[in-house]
Design a protein around this motif. Structure first.
Motif, PDB file in Angstrom:
ATOM      1  N   GLY A 150      31.809  40.650  36.657  1.00 33.29           N
ATOM      2  CA  GLY A 150      31.763  39.992  37.787  1.00 33.29           C
ATOM      3  C   GLY A 150      32.966  38.220  38.268  1.00 33.29           C
ATOM      4  N   VAL A 151      33.174  38.125  37.321  1.00 31.09           N
ATOM      5  CA  VAL A 151      33.616  36.247  36.991  1.00 31.09           C
ATOM      6  C   VAL A 151      34.827  37.127  36.187  1.00 31.09           C
ATOM      7  CG1 VAL A 151      34.590  34.823  35.206  1.00 31.09           C
ATOM      8  CG2 VAL A 151      32.349  34.500  36.065  1.00 31.09           C
ATOM      9  N   CYS A 152      35.221  38.408  35.390  1.00 33.81           N
ATOM     10  CA  CYS A 152      36.218  39.181  35.190  1.00 33.81           C
ATOM     11  C   CYS A 152      37.336  39.545  36.474  1.00 33.81           C
ATOM     12  CB  CYS A 152      36.007  40.373  33.859  1.00 33.81           C
ATOM     13  SG  CYS A 152      35.694  39.364  32.520  1.00 33.81           S
ATOM     14  N   ILE A 153      35.940  40.863  37.249  1.00 31.13           N
ATOM     15  CA  ILE A 153      36.840  40.933  38.289  1.00 31.13           C
ATOM     16  C   ILE A 153      37.075  39.698  38.935  1.00 31.13           C
ATOM     17  CG2 ILE A 153      36.070  42.126  40.184  1.00 31.13           C
ATOM     18  CD1 ILE A 153      33.518  43.893  38.716  1.00 31.13           C
ATOM     19  N   TRP A 154      36.705  39.161  39.403  1.00 28.81           N
ATOM     20  CA  TRP A 154      36.811  37.721  40.067  1.00 28.81           C
ATOM     21  C   TRP A 154      38.723  37.459  40.148  1.00 28.81           C
ATOM     22  CZ3 TRP A 154      38.097  32.052  39.452  1.00 28.81           C
ATOM     23  CH2 TRP A 154      38.301  31.780  40.386  1.00 28.81           C
ATOM     24  N   VAL A 155      38.345  36.820  38.422  1.00 28.25           N
ATOM     25  CA  VAL A 155      40.096  37.154  37.795  1.00 28.25           C
ATOM     26  C   VAL A 155      41.245  37.540  38.237  1.00 28.25           C
ATOM     27  CG1 VAL A 155      40.882  36.736  35.496  1.00 28.25           C
ATOM     28  CG2 VAL A 155      39.229  34.937  36.366  1.00 28.25           C
ATOM     29  N   VAL A 156      40.651  38.781  37.904  1.00 22.39           N
ATOM     30  CA  VAL A 156      41.626  39.647  37.941  1.00 22.39           C
ATOM     31  C   VAL A 156      42.125  39.800  39.096  1.00 22.39           C
ATOM     32  CG1 VAL A 156      41.964  42.156  38.339  1.00 22.39           C
ATOM     33  CG2 VAL A 156      41.372  41.623  36.163  1.00 22.39           C
ATOM     34  N   ILE A 157      41.241  40.201  40.182  1.00 23.06           N
ATOM     35  CA  ILE A 157      41.598  39.881  41.805  1.00 23.06           C
ATOM     36  C   ILE A 157      42.572  38.868  42.149  1.00 23.06           C
ATOM     37  CG2 ILE A 157      40.764  40.095  44.275  1.00 23.06           C
ATOM     38  CD1 ILE A 157      38.813  41.913  43.275  1.00 23.06           C
ATOM     39  N   THR A 158      42.610  37.595  41.674  1.00 20.55           N
ATOM     40  CA  THR A 158      42.974  36.367  42.013  1.00 20.55           C
ATOM     41  C   THR A 158      44.603  36.523  41.621  1.00 20.55           C
ATOM     42  OG1 THR A 158      40.971  35.547  42.495  1.00 20.55           O
ATOM     43  CG2 THR A 158      42.783  34.065  41.807  1.00 20.55           C
TER      44      THR A 158
END
Length: 62
Positions: free
Chosen positions: A25-33
């Protein structure tokens, strides 16, 4: 007591699955940001480029 001992691996499995999902989840959040910020920067640069196109450059005549 045996039932409790049997549940310990089950709880450990749920904890590890939760940690794994949190990392994903954190990895996906970083990519989207990152992608959103890049899009904002590209839009800003496009606006600057459009303003520069409309400015007439006057050359000095020697």
């Amino acid at each position: 007591m045996e039932v409790f001992a049997a549940l310990i691996p089950l709880f450990m499995m749920f904890i590890f699955i939760g940690i794994y999902l949190a990392i994903i989840g954190v990895c996906i959040w970083v990519v989207i940001t990152f992608l959103k910020r890049q899009k904002e920067r590209n839009e800003t640069l496009q606006e600057i480029a459009n303003h520069l196109k409309s400015i007439q450059i006057v050359n000095k005549e020697e």
